[in-house]
Design a protein around this motif. Structure first.
Motif, mmCIF file in Angstrom:
data_model
loop_
_atom_site.group_PDB
_atom_site.id
_atom_site.type_symbol
_atom_site.label_atom_id
_atom_site.label_comp_id
_atom_site.label_asym_id
_atom_site.label_seq_id
_atom_site.Cartn_x
_atom_site.Cartn_y
_atom_site.Cartn_z
ATOM 1 N N ALA A 681 -35.488 -0.790 69.564
ATOM 2 C CA ALA A 681 -35.718 -0.676 71.000
ATOM 3 C C ALA A 681 -35.013 -1.806 71.718
ATOM 4 N N SER A 682 -34.391 -1.487 72.859
ATOM 5 C CA SER A 682 -33.719 -2.504 73.665
ATOM 6 C C SER A 682 -34.750 -3.461 74.259
ATOM 7 N N THR A 683 -34.355 -4.710 74.424
ATOM 8 C CA THR A 683 -35.287 -5.738 74.879
ATOM 9 C C THR A 683 -35.808 -5.444 76.284
ATOM 10 N N TRP A 684 -34.940 -4.973 77.211
ATOM 11 C CA TRP A 684 -35.345 -4.821 78.615
ATOM 12 C C TRP A 684 -35.485 -3.371 79.049
ATOM 13 N N SER A 685 -35.475 -2.440 78.077
ATOM 14 C CA SER A 685 -35.624 -1.034 78.470
ATOM 15 C C SER A 685 -36.330 -0.278 77.344
ATOM 16 N N THR A 686 -36.587 0.978 77.610
ATOM 17 C CA THR A 686 -37.244 1.817 76.599
ATOM 18 C C THR A 686 -36.225 2.556 75.750
ATOM 19 N N GLU A 687 -34.945 2.275 75.947
ATOM 20 C CA GLU A 687 -33.907 2.942 75.175
ATOM 21 C C GLU A 687 -33.855 2.375 73.754
ATOM 22 N N TRP A 688 -33.523 3.257 72.811
ATOM 23 C CA TRP A 688 -33.363 2.840 71.408
ATOM 24 C C TRP A 688 -31.869 2.762 71.109
ATOM 25 N N GLU A 689 -31.462 1.629 70.565
ATOM 26 C CA GLU A 689 -30.047 1.384 70.278
ATOM 27 C C GLU A 689 -29.803 1.448 68.774
ATOM 28 N N ARG A 690 -28.661 2.017 68.428
ATOM 29 C CA ARG A 690 -28.274 2.111 67.022
ATOM 30 C C ARG A 690 -27.475 0.866 66.659
ATOM 31 N N ARG A 691 -27.917 0.194 65.596
ATOM 32 C CA ARG A 691 -27.269 -1.052 65.171
ATOM 33 C C ARG A 691 -26.997 -1.005 63.672
ATOM 34 N N GLU A 692 -26.032 -1.882 63.260
ATOM 35 C CA GLU A 692 -25.722 -1.972 61.845
ATOM 36 C C GLU A 692 -26.940 -2.489 61.078
ATOM 37 N N LEU A 693 -27.068 -2.009 59.885
ATOM 38 C CA LEU A 693 -28.242 -2.336 59.084
ATOM 39 C C LEU A 693 -28.329 -3.823 58.756
ATOM 40 N N THR A 694 -27.185 -4.482 58.642
ATOM 41 C CA THR A 694 -27.212 -5.891 58.230
ATOM 42 C C THR A 694 -28.008 -6.745 59.201
ATOM 43 N N GLY A 695 -27.968 -6.387 60.479
ATOM 44 C CA GLY A 695 -28.732 -7.155 61.452
ATOM 45 C C GLY A 695 -30.221 -7.059 61.211
ATOM 46 N N ALA A 696 -30.682 -5.855 60.912
ATOM 47 C CA ALA A 696 -32.104 -5.675 60.631
ATOM 48 C C ALA A 696 -32.510 -6.417 59.367
ATOM 49 N N LEU A 697 -31.640 -6.415 58.377
ATOM 50 C CA LEU A 697 -31.935 -7.143 57.136
ATOM 51 C C LEU A 697 -32.050 -8.642 57.406
ATOM 52 N N TYR A 698 -31.185 -9.134 58.283
ATOM 53 C CA TYR A 698 -31.218 -10.560 58.590
ATOM 54 C C TYR A 698 -32.501 -10.917 59.345
ATOM 55 N N GLN A 699 -32.861 -10.069 60.312
ATOM 56 C CA GLN A 699 -34.066 -10.347 61.098
ATOM 57 C C GLN A 699 -35.330 -10.354 60.242
ATOM 58 N N LEU A 700 -35.357 -9.510 59.233
ATOM 59 C CA LEU A 700 -36.519 -9.452 58.349
ATOM 60 C C LEU A 700 -36.471 -10.504 57.248
ATOM 61 N N GLY A 701 -35.354 -11.198 57.155
ATOM 62 C CA GLY A 701 -35.237 -12.201 56.105
ATOM 63 C C GLY A 701 -34.883 -11.613 54.764
ATOM 64 N N LEU A 702 -34.331 -10.392 54.755
ATOM 65 C CA LEU A 702 -33.994 -9.735 53.498
ATOM 66 C C LEU A 702 -32.545 -9.962 53.097
ATOM 67 N N LYS A 703 -31.779 -10.707 53.913
ATOM 68 C CA LYS A 703 -30.410 -11.068 53.562
ATOM 69 C C LYS A 703 -30.132 -12.486 54.031
ATOM 70 N N PRO A 704 -29.253 -13.190 53.318
ATOM 71 C CA PRO A 704 -28.865 -14.542 53.746
ATOM 72 C C PRO A 704 -27.992 -14.483 54.996
ATOM 73 N N GLU A 705 -27.514 -15.667 55.422
ATOM 74 C CA GLU A 705 -26.713 -15.738 56.648
ATOM 75 C C GLU A 705 -25.310 -15.193 56.443
ATOM 76 N N ALA A 706 -24.793 -15.291 55.194
ATOM 77 C CA ALA A 706 -23.422 -14.837 54.948
ATOM 78 C C ALA A 706 -23.294 -13.352 55.279
ATOM 79 N N ALA A 707 -22.217 -13.005 55.989
ATOM 80 C CA ALA A 707 -22.066 -11.639 56.486
ATOM 81 C C ALA A 707 -21.987 -10.616 55.371
ATOM 82 N N GLN A 708 -21.308 -10.970 54.262
ATOM 83 C CA GLN A 708 -21.109 -10.010 53.188
ATOM 84 C C GLN A 708 -22.242 -9.986 52.166
ATOM 85 N N ASP A 709 -23.166 -10.939 52.254
ATOM 86 C CA ASP A 709 -24.249 -11.033 51.274
ATOM 87 C C ASP A 709 -25.454 -10.258 51.790
#
Length: 744
Positions: A681-709
Motif C-alpha cells: 500500500a502507498s504511504t499517502w494513498s489507498t493505492e497498492w503499488e507493485r514493487r520488486e521482491l527484494t525490497g520486501a525481503l529487505y524490509q522484513l530483514g530476510l536479506k542483507p543490504e547487498a543488492a544481489q544477496d
C-alpha cells in the motif's frame, strides 16, 4: 504309615464305611501329603474299566474330609480314569437319563463345573428332549443356550465344560477337559511408596470365572494389570502351567485377551469392519483363514445379526452398550489360542439385563476351556451366579478372601455377597488378611492348589506349537491406513469443518488484500501451518488405548504413525492446495511472477511441518483439551518471531535466535522467494503499488543490504521445512514408543 493306611483305606472303602480316619490323618499334614493321600485313594478306587460311580461318591466325601479342592479332585480322578477322555460312550438305554456330577446320576461327569443334577434326557414318541434341572449353569444344544429343547442324532450337548454328542443309541464324550492353571505367587506392588498390592496369592484353573472385588482403592485393577503384565508387580511371579506367564505372553500375545473398561472400538466402523481390521493386524496368512476367524467370533458372541451396523457412540446412534462390550471381547477372541481373558469392569454402564448377558457370555467362554478373571463392583445374585470364585481385596490390596461366593457369605457372616463391602470396614485390612491366611479355605484353595500345581495334579504340559506368524509392517500399514481412512471419511461433521476452512480464510484474504502483499503471503503460510496442526493435534489421543492394546499384540510404531501421516498428510495437502487455488486469482499471484509449483511445494511442506508439530503435541498430552489448549502457545510465537510484525533487523539478538526456531520464518521467506514482485500500500494513498521482491525481503530483514544477496536460497528454506517435519515425526515416534511400553 503309607502301607498301613493303604490297607485301612481299602478296607473302609470296601465296607462302604465313612472315611472317619481321613480327617484325623489329614489334620496336621502338609498340602502335598494330603494330595498324596488322595492320589492313593483314587488308585485304590480305579478298576480296569475306570472308577465306578459308587466309588466316585466315596471319593467326593473323602476329598471333603481331607481338604482337597473339587477342581483338583476332578483333575486327579481324570488322571486315574482315562475313560473320561474324548471318545467315552454312555448308552442311551433308559427313557429318562439324568446327567450331572452326582454319583447318583445315570451319566456321571465328575467336575465342579457340572451341577450335581445338571440336565435330563427324556425319550418320547417324537424323539429325545433335553431339560435343564439346575439354575446358574446353562445347557447348550449346538451352541444355543436352552432350558428345554428337542435333540436329534449328532446333536452336540454342552454341560459346563463337558461336550456330548448323540451318536445313534449312545452319548459320546467329545471334549477333553483342560486343567491349565494360572498361578500368582506373593505379588507385591508399590506406587510412590504406597503399597497397593500386598502378598496376593491366587491359582485359577481353566473353566473358572474369577471376580476380583473390593472397595475403591483396594488394588483390583492394579492386580489385573500385574497378572496380565501391563504393569508387572514389584515382587512375586505369575506362571501359566509352571512357566513364566509374562515371558510366554511376550512370545505369544494371543494367549491372553485384555478387555479394559473403555470401549476400544472406532464408532465410525461397522461391527464386521472392526473385527476384520483386528484380524488383519493379528494374523498373517490367507484371507480365508482370517474370514473364518471373524465369522467364528460373530457366531460365538451372537452378534452376527448386527455385522453391518455402525458401532456409534454417545453422539452418533449405533449398537447398544452391551453389544459394544461383546465386540471388545470379540477382538480378543479372534485367535484360537486365547486361553485367558482379563476384563476390567465389563458391566460398567450397562443396564441389568445387558450385565447379565455379558456374564452369561463369559460363563460360556470359561466353559469352553478359558480362564476368565474380571474386576467388578456388581455383586447382584444374577452376576454372582455365573462366578466360580470371589477374590476379595481389602484396602491396600490385602487379600481378605478367595473362594466360592456361597462360602464368602458364610465367611463374612452376611446374607448376600453385596453386603461384603460393608463388612470390610469392621476390621483393619491387616486383620482381614491375617484371618484369611489362617482359614481352612485358604489352606485348600491357596496352599492346596499351589501344591497341586507343583506336584502336577493340575496344570498342562507346555505346549510347543510355534508362535502364530504376525503380519509384516507393510500389511499393518495398509490395514491401518484403510481403517483410518474410513473413520475420517465417515466423520461428516469433521470433514465439513476441514472443507470449510480454506474458502473462509481465502475469502478473508481476498477482501483485505487486493494483491500479493507480504501480509497476504504470511496469512497464506500461517493458514497452511494451522491446517496441519489442527488436523493432527488430537489424533494420537483419541485412539491411544486402542493403540496400546494393538501394540501389545505386535503392532509396529512405524505402521501406526505411518497410517496417521499418510491420511493426515493427504488431508493437509488438499487443504493447502485448495487455499492456494482460491487465493491465486483474487490476489494476482500469476501477475507478480509467482511459480505455482514452487509456492504449492512451500505451502504443502508448511502444512506437513504443522502436522508434525501437531502430532508431537498429540503424543505428549493425555487429554484432547490440553492438546487443543496448546495450539495458541505454539501458534502465537510463529507470528511474533516470523518478522511480519517486527523486522528481524529491528529485533534484539535473543529474539533473532528465537526466529531461527520458528517455522513461520522459513515458510514466509520461502513463499516470498517463489515469486518476483509483491504489492504494498502507498504511504499517502489507498493505492497498492507493485514493487520488486527484494525490497520486501529487505524490509522484513530476510536479506542483507547487498543488492544481489537474497539471503537463504529457496532450496535451503524448503529443505529446512522438510527437516523440521522429519524432526517432529522422529520425536513423535519416540513419544509413541515410550507410551506403548508396559506400565505406561
Amino acid at each position: 504309615m503309607a502301607a498301613w493306611f493303604e490297607e485301612e483305606a481299602q478296607a473302609e472303602f470296601a465296607l462302604g464305611a465313612p472315611p472317619s480316619a481321613l480327617q484325623s490323618y489329614a489334620q496336621n499334614r502338609s498340602p502335598g501329603e494330603r494330595l498324596q493321600l488322595y492320589d492313593l485313594l483314587c488308585s485304590l478306587c480305579t478298576t480296569s474299566e475306570g472308577i465306578p460311580a459308587s466309588r466316585l461318591g466315596q471319593l467326593e466325601a473323602a476329598a471333603k474330609q481331607i481338604g482337597i479342592d473339587p477342581v483338583v479332585s476332578a483333575s486327579m480322578i481324570r488322571q486315574h480314569d482315562r475313560s473320561y477322555q474324548s471318545g467315552r460312550c454312555f448308552p442311551l438305554d433308559l427313557d429318562h437319563i439324568v446327567i450331572g456330577s452326582s454319583p447318583s446320576c445315570d451319566i456321571v461327569l465328575p467336575d465342579p463345573q457340572v451341577l450335581p443334577r445338571h440336565a435330563q434326557l427324556q425319550r418320547s414318541r417324537e424323539g429325545w428332549r433335553i431339560v435343564g434341572l439346575g439354575q446358574g449353569r446353562p445347557i447348550r444344544v449346538n451352541g444355543e443356550v436352552v432350558g428345554s429343547a428337542p435333540v436329534v442324532d449328532q446333536s452336540i450337548l454342552q454341560l459346563g465344560p463337558a461336550e456330548l454328542r448323540i451318536d445313534g443309541k449312545q452319548l459320546r464324550l467329545e471334549s477333553r477337559r483342560d486343567f491349565s492353571a494360572l498361578a500368582a505367587r506373593d505379588l507385591l506392588r508399590k506406587i510412590g511408596g504406597l503399597t497397593v498390592l500386598e502378598h496376593v496369592n491366587l491359582t485359577a484353573v481353566a473353566g473358572e470365572v474369577i471376580a476380583i472385588v473390593g472397595p475403591s482403592g483396594g488394588g483390583k485393577t492394579t492386580l489385573l494389570h500385574a497378572l496380565q503384565g501391563t504393569s508387572p508387580a514389584d515382587q512375586g511371579r505369575v506362571e501359566l502351567d509352571g512357566q513364566d506367564f509374562h515371558r510366554l505372553l511376550a512370545q505369544r500375545p494371543d494367549l491372553a485377551g485384555d478387555v479394559p473398561q473403555d470401549d476400544l472400538v472406532l464408532p465410525e466402523l461397522t461391527v464386521q469392519e472392526t473385527l476384520e481390521a483386528a484380524a488383519e493386524l493379528r494374523f498373517a496368512g490367507d484371507r480365508h483363514g482370517r474370514d473364518q476367524a471373524v465369522e467364528r467370533v460373530l457366531q460365538e458372541l451372537d452378534i452376527a445379526h448386527i455385522r453391518h451396523s455402525r458401532i456409534g457412540d454417545a453422539l452418533r446412534r449405533g449398537i447398544s452398550g452391551g453389544q459394544r462390550k461383546r465386540i471388545n471381547l470379540g477382538q480378543e477372541l479372534l485367535g484360537s489360542d486365547t486361553r485367558l481373558l482379563f476384563l476390567d469392569e465389563p458391566t460398567s454402564g450397562l443396564d441389568p439385563q445387558a450385565s447379565q448377558d455379558i456374564l452369561q457370555l463369559l460363563r460360556r467362554l470359561a466353559d469352553n476351556g478359558r480362564i476368565v478373571i474380571l474386576v467388578t463392583h456388581d455383586l447382584s445374585p444374577e452376576i454372582v451366579g455365573q462366578v466360580d470364585h470371589l477374590l476379595v481385596l481389602a484396602r491396600g490390596g490385602k487379600p481378605a478372601f478367595f473362594g466360592p461366593p456361597s462360602e464368602a457369605c458364610a465367611y463374612f457372616g452376611v446374607g448376600t455377597p453385596d453386603a461384603i463391602f460393608h463388612r470390610l470396614n469392621d476390621q483393619a485390612p491387616e486383620d482381614w488378611a491375617q484371618r484369611y491366611k489362617q482359614s481352612d479355605v485358604a489352606k485348600i484353595l491357596v496352599e492346596g492348589r499351589a501344591a497341586a500345581l507343583e506336584c502336577g495334579y493340575i496344570g498342562e504340559k507346555p505346549r510347543s506349537s510355534p508362535p502364530r506368524p504376525r503380519p509384516g509392517a507393510l500389511r499393518q500399514l495398509r490395514t491401518l491406513t484403510a481403517r483410518y481412512t474410513k473413520t475420517k471419511l465417515r466423520d461428516q461433521t469433521g470433514l465439513l469443518i476441514l472443507a470449510a476452512q480454506p474458502p473462509v480464510l481465502a475469502a478473508g484474504l481476498a477482501v483485505l488484500y487486493p494483491g500479493v502483499a507480504a501480509g497476504a503471503i504470511f496469512i497464506l503460510t500461517l493458514s497452511c501451518m494451522w491446517f496441519g496442526m489442527s488436523c493432527a493435534v488430537r489424533e494420537l489421543i483419541s485412539d491411544r488405548v486402542l493403540w496400546r492394546r494393538e501394540r501389545r499384540l505386535g503392532l509396529g510404531v512405524g505402521a501406526y504413525l505411518g497410517s496417521k501421516v499418510l491420511v493426515l498428510g493427504v488431508i493437509t495437502t488438499l487443504q493447502c492446495g485448495a487455499m492456494l487455488a482460491l487465493c491465486w486469482v483474487p490476489n494476482h499471484y500469476a501477475d507478480n511472477g509467482f511459480d505455482p509449483g514452487a509456492l504449492l511445494a512451500v505451502c504443502t511442506l508448511t502444512g506437513w511441518a504443522g502436522m508434525g508439530l501437531g502430532l508431537v503435541v498429540s503424543a505428549l498430552w493425555s487429554s484432547s483439551e490440553a492438546a487443543v489448549g496448546s495450539l495458541p502457545i505454539l501458534l502465537v510465537p510463529q507470528i511474533l518471531f516470523s518478522s511480519i510484525l517486527v523486522s528481524l533487523r529491528s529485533m534484539d539478538p535473543f529474539s533473532r535466535v528465537l526466529s531461527w526456531l520458528t517455522l513461520q520464518r522459513y515458510a514466509l521467506d520461502a513463499a516470498l522467494k517463489s515469486g518476483t514482485q509483491v504489492q504494498q500500500a502507498s504511504t499517502w494513498s489507498t493505492e497498492w503499488e507493485r514493487r520488486e521482491l527484494t525490497g520486501a525481503l529487505y524490509q522484513l530483514g530476510l536479506k542483507p543490504e547487498a543488492a544481489q544477496d537474497l539471503g537463504l536460497p529457496w532450496a535451503v528454506l524448503v529443505a529446512a521445512l522438510g527437516g523440521w517435519t522429519t524432526l517432529f515425526l522422529g520425536l513423535t515416534t519416540l513419544l509413541i514408543w515410550a507410551r506403548g511400553k508396559p506400565g505406561r
